[in-house]
Design a protein around this motif. Structure first.
Motif, PDB file in Angstrom:
ATOM      1  N   TYR A 150     -94.513 -62.043   4.035  1.00  0.00           N
ATOM      2  CA  TYR A 150     -93.615 -62.916   3.277  1.00  0.00           C
ATOM      3  C   TYR A 150     -93.996 -62.832   1.806  1.00  0.00           C
ATOM      4  N   ASN A 151     -93.023 -62.520   0.949  1.00  0.00           N
ATOM      5  CA  ASN A 151     -93.256 -62.402  -0.501  1.00  0.00           C
ATOM      6  C   ASN A 151     -94.405 -61.442  -0.806  1.00  0.00           C
ATOM      7  N   ASN A 152     -94.382 -60.283  -0.160  1.00  0.00           N
ATOM      8  CA  ASN A 152     -95.362 -59.216  -0.393  1.00  0.00           C
ATOM      9  C   ASN A 152     -96.789 -59.636  -0.067  1.00  0.00           C
ATOM     10  N   ARG A 153     -96.919 -60.595   0.821  1.00  0.00           N
ATOM     11  CA  ARG A 153     -98.228 -61.064   1.262  1.00  0.00           C
ATOM     12  C   ARG A 153     -98.220 -61.102   2.781  1.00  0.00           C
ATOM     13  N   VAL A 154     -99.302 -60.653   3.404  1.00  0.00           N
ATOM     14  CA  VAL A 154     -99.363 -60.695   4.857  1.00  0.00           C
ATOM     15  C   VAL A 154    -100.199 -61.900   5.284  1.00  0.00           C
ATOM     16  N   TYR A 155     -99.633 -62.649   6.219  1.00  0.00           N
ATOM     17  CA  TYR A 155    -100.330 -63.777   6.836  1.00  0.00           C
ATOM     18  C   TYR A 155    -100.699 -63.366   8.257  1.00  0.00           C
ATOM     19  N   ALA A 185    -101.177 -56.152  16.677  1.00  0.00           N
ATOM     20  CA  ALA A 185     -99.838 -56.356  16.108  1.00  0.00           C
ATOM     21  C   ALA A 185     -99.629 -55.287  15.049  1.00  0.00           C
ATOM     22  N   ILE A 186     -98.425 -54.738  14.969  1.00  0.00           N
ATOM     23  CA  ILE A 186     -98.089 -53.678  14.013  1.00  0.00           C
ATOM     24  C   ILE A 186     -97.103 -54.233  13.001  1.00  0.00           C
ATOM     25  N   PHE A 187     -97.348 -53.963  11.711  1.00  0.00           N
ATOM     26  CA  PHE A 187     -96.509 -54.544  10.654  1.00  0.00           C
ATOM     27  C   PHE A 187     -96.471 -53.626   9.433  1.00  0.00           C
ATOM     28  N   PRO A 188     -95.413 -53.740   8.611  1.00  0.00           N
ATOM     29  CA  PRO A 188     -95.339 -52.988   7.369  1.00  0.00           C
ATOM     30  C   PRO A 188     -95.730 -53.853   6.171  1.00  0.00           C
ATOM     31  N   LEU A 189     -96.339 -53.251   5.181  1.00  0.00           N
ATOM     32  CA  LEU A 189     -96.578 -53.909   3.893  1.00  0.00           C
ATOM     33  C   LEU A 189     -96.453 -52.841   2.832  1.00  0.00           C
ATOM     34  N   GLY A 190     -95.519 -53.051   1.903  1.00  0.00           N
ATOM     35  CA  GLY A 190     -95.217 -51.999   0.949  1.00  0.00           C
ATOM     36  C   GLY A 190     -94.584 -50.829   1.672  1.00  0.00           C
TER      37      GLY A 190
END
Length: 496
Positions: free
Chosen positions: A39-44, A291-296
């Motif tokens: 969320y908003n270029n931040r991973v929680y 868990a797999i996720f994208p960032l950038g």
């Protein structure tokens, strides 16, 4: 001793996360079964709050998992420096969901509801059902919108599911959301347990629609995961540990396997495994949860391993979250084999020291623990969403922040909001290491009965460009045995 009072707060030594490694993500507390929300270029990251359990003689015992009723939250913009947001009180008499007894293996999602941001936290009440909480921000405050379990034995399509737990959630491009869950192995069915499920969530995110559908995952055990990459849906899960004959197209025990589909509810095609059991990489096994996720522009996998537990030389069962890269084959879309290690991932960006930084933001640490402030203990923060957590430092302990960018002009001053709980001390600011170049010192008086917060300040010299920053607490020079202890709420630098 609780999860916020780890032994290193007494030992005053670096343990678990060793420089320059990025894994495990934090070393002052445990965190298992990670789930990521960007969320908003931040991973929680939302994690099961593993707690040290003791016998009558205060000796640590193997984790029983029976007393876990909170979810831990950490977040980061750069994947090296992590802000501890504390624990969500989920289950039990003091939790948001008083009907639940445990909170395991969370999943989180974000939706715009009536033009407003809403965040949803799905959790397992042991293996008997799945609940949901909601909040206006990723860190709360959390409430129970339905006052009961979202998925129970009465939910259509789950009658034959051994374990109703381990949720995952996908909000698709059309805003339709899906819930994935389930696990366990019916007697005599290790090859095809058929205990994984997917079903639609209602538009309100706190109801389910229709009947849950079977995901025919070979050798399914637990830990549903879901993500979408280039219009392919990837269902990921942990394979079971049954010692039965497996052909070369079956997942080995305790590995993360995956299936693909062109639709979020299937049909699914088994593709293979992507992450071996933690024991293969770290010499200590246990269950495998991810868990797999994208960032950038990059994809990542969060998973847990008992590396901190192993470094502390305590009984097994306490897990810590790690990150590594996820890569795809360009033509087929298959996920390449993932290599888990202590090095972890590269830092995405430098830390900006000229805005307010939470005192519970940590790259590496020694002798530090975090604790939650009571409402009347908090100072007035300039942040719109103040973090209720602070770091606690003792004489000889330190916090290190990775790649702090002071700019070409450098910094002129440092200010911290802190409170003294012990004798007189000095908070030293050093570059590169805990005994590196000294750029400033904040003198801290001994604690008084008023227990008031103070604004500690110091001028800064010699801080320019990019360095690792160390905040080191020491006894005052004229009080060598003063045994200082402080709470650090937030800090910032001023530009030269």
């Amino acid at each position: 001793m609780n999860n916020e009072m780890m032994p290193q707060a007494i030992e005053q030594r670096e343990i678990g996360k060793l420089r320059p490694n990025a894994n495990p993500l934090v070393a002052h507390k445990f965190g298992a079964d990670p789930y990521a929300l960007v969320y908003n270029n931040r991973v929680y990251l939302y994690m099961t709050s593993d707690k040290l359990e003791y016998d009558a003689d205060e000796i640590p015992q193997k984790n029983s998992y029976q007393s876990i009723n909170k979810i831990t939250v950490i977040s980061s913009e750069d994947l090296m420096n992590w802000t501890d947001h504390g624990e969500i009180k989920v289950a039990g008499p003091e939790g948001a969901a008083t009907w639940a007894s445990q909170s395991w293996a969370p999943a989180a999602a974000h939706r715009l509801i009536n033009g407003q941001d809403r965040f949803y936290l799905y959790f397992a009440n042991n293996a008997s059902g799945i609940g949901v909480l909601s909040a206006p921000t990723p860190i709360g405050p959390w409430s129970d919108p339905i006052g009961k379990a979202l998925v129970t034995r009465a939910t259509p399509g789950v009658e034959d599911v051994t374990w109703l737990f381990d949720p995952a959630v996908l909000v698709d491009d059309d805003n339709q959301a899906y819930l994935y869950f389930g696990g366990g192995v019916p007697e005599g069915k290790p090859q095809r347990p058929d205990t994984a499920r997917v079903m639609r969530l209602g538009a309100d995110m706190v109801s389910v629609e229709g009947s849950a559908q079977v995901i025919p995952a070979p050798f399914m055990f637990e830990n549903s995961g879901i993500h979408k990459h280039q219009n392919i849906y990837y269902y990921t899960y942990c394979s079971n540990f049954f010692q039965v004959e497996r052909d070369e197209d079956s997942p080995p025990p305790g590995e993360i396997a995956y299936m693909t589909s062109t639709h979020p509810m299937g049909p699914w095609t088994y593709q293979g495994t992507i992450l071996k059991n933690p024991g293969h990489f770290f010499g200590i096994g246990g269950n495998n949860h991810h868990a797999i996720f994208p960032l950038g522009a990059q994809w990542y996998i969060a998973y847990h391993a008992q590396t901190l537990c192993q470094a502390m030389d305590i009984p097994e069962g306490y897990r810590s979250t790690h990150l590594n890269l996820v890569e795809y084959e360009e033509t087929s879309g298959r996920i390449k084999a993932i290599h888990a290690d202590y090095a972890g991932v590269e830092q995405l960006k430098s830390l900006d020291p000229f805005h307010i930084v939470s005192g519970s933001t940590i790259g590496w640490s020694a002798g530090v623990n975090t604790r939650e402030l009571q409402q009347n203990d908090q100072t007035q923060s300039r942040e719109p969403e103040p973090n209720p957590l602070v770091s606690q430092l003792h004489a000889g302990s330190w916090i290190a922040l990775s790649r702090v960018d002071f700019g070409k002009q450098g910094a002129a001053a440092f200010t911290a909001s802190l409170r003294s709980l012990g004798g007189a001390g000095i908070l030293e600011l050093r570059l590169g290491s805990e005994d590196g170049n000294l750029i400033g010192s904040v003198h801290i008086p001994a604690a008084e009965d008023s227990q008031e917060w103070m604004e500690g300040t110091t001028s800064i010299t010699g801080a320019a460009c990019v360095h690792d920053l160390y905040l080191v607490l020491k006894s005052a020079e004229n009080h060598p045995n003063s045994n200082p202890c402080i709470l650090l709420q937030q800090w910032t630098f001023e530009k030269a």
